[in-house]
Design a protein around this motif. Structure first.
Motif, mmCIF file in Angstrom:
data_model
loop_
_atom_site.group_PDB
_atom_site.id
_atom_site.type_symbol
_atom_site.label_atom_id
_atom_site.label_comp_id
_atom_site.label_asym_id
_atom_site.label_seq_id
_atom_site.Cartn_x
_atom_site.Cartn_y
_atom_site.Cartn_z
ATOM 1 N N UNK A 217 -1.533 16.418 -20.748
ATOM 2 C CA UNK A 217 -2.611 16.275 -19.549
ATOM 3 C C UNK A 217 -3.298 17.595 -19.183
ATOM 4 N N UNK A 218 -4.449 17.442 -18.567
ATOM 5 C CA UNK A 218 -5.328 18.517 -17.948
ATOM 6 C C UNK A 218 -5.677 18.345 -16.682
ATOM 7 N N UNK A 219 -5.482 17.410 -15.948
ATOM 8 C CA UNK A 219 -5.782 17.175 -14.782
ATOM 9 C C UNK A 219 -5.229 18.119 -13.476
ATOM 10 N N UNK A 220 -5.349 17.944 -12.388
ATOM 11 C CA UNK A 220 -5.045 18.818 -11.218
ATOM 12 C C UNK A 220 -3.575 18.442 -10.622
ATOM 13 N N UNK A 221 -3.910 17.719 -9.299
ATOM 14 C CA UNK A 221 -2.877 17.221 -8.516
ATOM 15 C C UNK A 221 -2.194 15.952 -9.496
ATOM 16 N N UNK A 222 -0.839 16.200 -9.673
ATOM 17 C CA UNK A 222 -0.226 15.189 -10.801
ATOM 18 C C UNK A 222 -0.377 13.779 -10.181
ATOM 19 N N UNK A 223 -0.174 13.437 -9.044
ATOM 20 C CA UNK A 223 -0.375 11.992 -8.616
ATOM 21 C C UNK A 223 -1.636 11.408 -8.707
ATOM 22 N N UNK A 224 -2.735 12.377 -8.823
ATOM 23 C CA UNK A 224 -3.960 11.914 -8.789
ATOM 24 C C UNK A 224 -4.304 11.021 -9.921
ATOM 25 N N UNK A 225 -4.875 9.879 -9.844
ATOM 26 C CA UNK A 225 -5.064 8.881 -10.703
ATOM 27 C C UNK A 225 -4.009 7.989 -11.075
ATOM 28 N N UNK A 226 -2.842 8.130 -10.189
ATOM 29 C CA UNK A 226 -1.785 7.067 -10.261
ATOM 30 C C UNK A 226 -2.243 5.920 -9.721
ATOM 31 N N UNK A 227 -1.341 4.778 -9.753
ATOM 32 C CA UNK A 227 -2.034 3.300 -9.449
ATOM 33 C C UNK A 227 -1.360 2.819 -8.086
ATOM 34 N N UNK A 228 -2.211 2.603 -7.311
ATOM 35 C CA UNK A 228 -1.643 2.252 -6.018
ATOM 36 C C UNK A 228 -2.727 0.864 -5.822
ATOM 37 N N UNK A 229 -2.044 0.003 -4.536
ATOM 38 C CA UNK A 229 -2.708 -1.102 -4.289
ATOM 39 C C UNK A 229 -3.617 -0.922 -3.140
ATOM 40 N N UNK A 230 -3.307 -0.114 -2.456
ATOM 41 C CA UNK A 230 -4.141 0.258 -1.155
ATOM 42 C C UNK A 230 -3.241 1.247 -0.406
ATOM 43 N N UNK A 231 -3.444 1.367 0.755
ATOM 44 C CA UNK A 231 -3.093 2.108 1.954
ATOM 45 C C UNK A 231 -1.981 1.501 2.973
ATOM 46 N N UNK A 232 -0.949 2.235 3.201
ATOM 47 C CA UNK A 232 -0.218 1.800 4.469
ATOM 48 C C UNK A 232 0.267 3.202 5.216
ATOM 49 N N UNK A 233 -0.302 3.447 6.196
ATOM 50 C CA UNK A 233 -0.228 4.717 6.937
ATOM 51 C C UNK A 233 0.052 5.790 6.217
ATOM 52 N N UNK B 102 0.854 -1.139 -0.052
ATOM 53 C CA UNK B 102 0.184 0.124 -0.127
ATOM 54 C C UNK B 102 0.845 1.170 -0.089
ATOM 55 N N UNK B 103 0.385 2.140 -0.393
ATOM 56 C CA UNK B 103 0.754 3.758 -0.587
ATOM 57 C C UNK B 103 0.953 4.415 0.838
ATOM 58 N N UNK B 104 1.937 5.002 1.074
ATOM 59 C CA UNK B 104 2.205 5.789 2.223
ATOM 60 C C UNK B 104 2.378 7.183 1.945
ATOM 61 N N UNK B 105 3.286 7.399 0.809
ATOM 62 C CA UNK B 105 3.513 8.848 0.522
ATOM 63 C C UNK B 105 3.253 8.755 -0.919
ATOM 64 N N UNK B 106 3.291 10.150 -1.733
ATOM 65 C CA UNK B 106 3.138 10.226 -3.151
ATOM 66 C C UNK B 106 4.096 9.421 -3.913
ATOM 67 N N UNK B 107 5.487 9.336 -3.382
ATOM 68 C CA UNK B 107 6.402 8.464 -4.074
ATOM 69 C C UNK B 107 6.087 6.938 -3.997
ATOM 70 N N UNK B 108 5.135 6.524 -3.502
ATOM 71 C CA UNK B 108 4.721 5.145 -3.608
ATOM 72 C C UNK B 108 3.845 4.824 -4.620
ATOM 73 N N UNK B 109 3.285 5.965 -5.334
ATOM 74 C CA UNK B 109 2.262 6.043 -6.246
ATOM 75 C C UNK B 109 2.933 5.600 -7.799
ATOM 76 N N UNK B 110 2.320 4.754 -8.464
ATOM 77 C CA UNK B 110 3.034 4.535 -9.622
ATOM 78 C C UNK B 110 2.128 5.449 -10.646
ATOM 79 N N UNK B 111 3.354 6.247 -11.370
ATOM 80 C CA UNK B 111 2.387 7.192 -11.985
ATOM 81 C C UNK B 111 3.013 7.381 -13.593
ATOM 82 N N UNK B 112 3.760 6.440 -14.144
ATOM 83 C CA UNK B 112 3.995 6.408 -15.502
ATOM 84 C C UNK B 112 5.027 5.184 -15.632
#
Length: 276
Positions: free
Chosen positions: A173-189, A77-87
């Motif tokens: 792209x035309x979205x807002x926060x750049x890591x939004x809609x990145x791919x995660x499996x869930x959450x970890x703190x 699971x993701x804890x910080x934005x750097x855990x989010x798969x974005x590309x």
């Protein structure tokens, strides 16, 4: 040769030919194939119970003229934005894929704070017209590059992403926060940025059109999985030569030829009859 025997020969021949035609018509494309690339790494600035990163990309060209990429986050699971798969970025060791374009990008499930908010989402038209994932390609020898001065620019020539990364050309792209809609499996703190974000759950599928005649899936190489919103944030690589493509079994052809041979054998075993 009697009329009866002639009819039997014609009957066996017709049966074998019709059977062969039916089976061959149902045969899959012999060149249909898929290739899987995966990579693991660590994120030293993750605040979760695990610093592991893991992702997988499956490229498939089983439909003529179409390339499908399924991108999956297989890590914790993701804890910080750097855990989010974005590309993801890649190269093709063949003639430039100048006509390649992104036809669709779909997320089976979208979540926010561990609650499903949408399903079967078009990532190129979120909310009607917001482009959250895009595609970029270049013929520049240096690749897609990145923000000026970045220590780890993109050397690959093709890529998709939900963050801009400063590459050229961009993803459109035309979205807002750049890591939004990145791919995660869930959450970890999860920190507030992650717990308040909107993400694709587990995987997304991207379909490309414009493949050239003679496209060779085995020439896809140099895979880079990117996390976070900057090229100076974690990335992992698949460097080893990819495995051979998984060829679609052609057992149908074997069955058809077997039936044809059986019919021929039945004819051969018949003793010729002398007509009066």
């Amino acid at each position: 040769m009697s009329q009866l025997y002639s009819k039997k020969i014609v009957g066996y021949g017709a049966y074998c030919i019709s059977t062969l035609a039916v089976v061959i018509s149902q045969m899959p494309r012999a060149d249909a194939a898929s290739m899987t690339f995966s990579a693991t790494g660590t994120n030293s600035i993750s605040g979760g119970s695990s610093t592991a990163l893991s992702a997988k990309a499956v490229f498939d060209n089983s439909i003529a003229g179409q390339l499908t990429l399924t991108l999956t986050n297989t890590g914790p699971g993701a804890s910080a934005p750097t855990d989010v798969l974005t590309g993801i970025f890649w190269d093709y060791a063949g003639s430039a894929l100048t006509n390649l374009k992104l036809s669709s990008a779909k997320a089976p499930t979208v979540i926010k704070n561990n609650v499903t908010t949408a399903t079967n989402v078009d990532l190129t038209k979120v909310g009607g017209n917001t482009v959250e994932w895009g595609f970029a390609k270049t013929t520049a020898s240096t690749g897609l590059g990145g923000t000026s001065g970045v220590a780890n620019p993109v050397t690959q020539h093709y890529g998709i992403g939900t963050a801009g990364f400063g590459i050229s050309p961009g993803f459109g792209l035309s979205g807002g926060q750049q890591f939004n809609y990145g791919i995660i499996t869930g959450y970890d703190s999860a920190n507030p940025a992650v717990s308040g974000g909107t993400f694709v759950k587990d995987s997304a599928t991207f379909v490309f059109s414009g493949l050239p005649t003679g496209f060779d899936l085995t020439k896809i190489q140099n895979i880079r999985f990117q996390y976070g919103t900057g090229l100076d944030e974690p990335s992992t690589y698949y460097i080893a030569p990819p495995p051979p493509p998984k060829r679609v079994p052609e057992s149908s052809a074997t069955v058809a030829l077997g039936l044809f041979a059986l019919g021929a054998l039945m004819v051969a075993k018949k003793k010729p009859l002398v007509s009066a």
